[in-house]
Design an enzyme around this catalytic site. Sequence first.
Site, PDB file in Angstrom:
ATOM      1  CD  GLU A  77      38.748  49.175  72.366  1.00  0.00           C
ATOM      2  OE1 GLU A  77      37.796  49.192  73.167  1.00  0.00           O
ATOM      3  OE2 GLU A  77      39.081  48.170  71.731  1.00  0.00           O
ATOM      4  CG  HIS A  96      33.581  48.973  73.781  1.00  0.00           C
ATOM      5  ND1 HIS A  96      32.955  48.099  72.910  1.00  0.00           N
ATOM      6  CD2 HIS A  96      34.907  48.683  73.716  1.00  0.00           C
ATOM      7  CE1 HIS A  96      33.863  47.318  72.348  1.00  0.00           C
ATOM      8  NE2 HIS A  96      35.052  47.656  72.831  1.00  0.00           N
ATOM      9  CG  HIS A  98      34.693  42.947  74.303  1.00  0.00           C
ATOM     10  ND1 HIS A  98      36.021  42.620  74.149  1.00  0.00           N
ATOM     11  CD2 HIS A  98      34.571  44.221  73.837  1.00  0.00           C
ATOM     12  CE1 HIS A  98      36.686  43.645  73.627  1.00  0.00           C
ATOM     13  NE2 HIS A  98      35.818  44.629  73.445  1.00  0.00           N
ATOM     14  CG  HIS A 161      35.992  45.541  68.822  1.00  0.00           C
ATOM     15  ND1 HIS A 161      36.804  46.621  68.545  1.00  0.00           N
ATOM     16  CD2 HIS A 161      36.034  45.405  70.162  1.00  0.00           C
ATOM     17  CE1 HIS A 161      37.325  47.091  69.660  1.00  0.00           C
ATOM     18  NE2 HIS A 161      36.867  46.373  70.668  1.00  0.00           N
TER      19      HIS A 161
END
Length: 223
Positions: A77, A96, A98, A161
């Site tokens: 990514e 980033h 999750h 996502h």
Amino acid sequence: MLETLKKDVCEIAKRAQRDGLCKHKSGNFSARDLETGYVVITPTSVDRDLLTPRDMVVMDLEARVIENLSGLRPTSESLMHLMIYRQRSKAAAIAHTHSAYATAFALLNKPIPAVVYEVANLGLTKARVPVAPYGRPGTTGLADSVIESCLEADCFLLEKHGAVAVDERDVYEAFLKASYIEELAELYYLALTAGGGIEPEGFAQEELQRWEYPREISFPSVR
């Protein structure tokens, strides 16, 4: 090269796993050296318990690998990170994650409103954590999908996502913002649940922008 940034990014990647914001090798982190423009970023598919600063990868904004001492590839990514840095010239770091509650709202394609005042520090411009439209992970589609949201706010969700936080100081502050996204998402979920699905009242952007350090606090003069 950029040893301090490598150490910081590695440390935050490990902390994200310990704190439960990322599991099973998910999520990625980066920091930009504002002098060279190079980006230090986490590698793909490596157990965070085994990560070392040497494993961090150095890239330029054109996705060219400048240094990878361990021979590892940068996260798939990376293009998303690089796009954000190109759009946000002062951005110094990206987290980033999750995390569960934030990702739940990303799955629903549902922005998170400013239901607690602490979001005044999340770089929001519309009193919400917006959702970037779906882009397949590891593609230019994902990178392109974040442009509008990263210009609207420092914190946003990725549809189906996860969550992204951007900061202009360092990766520690980016991680802190990512942690706040998860806390905000959890509080919003709990409020919706306790209220039988009724939307809790949020703060207007104008109110969030009024925050300032108390002027009444004074400090002894320096002699």
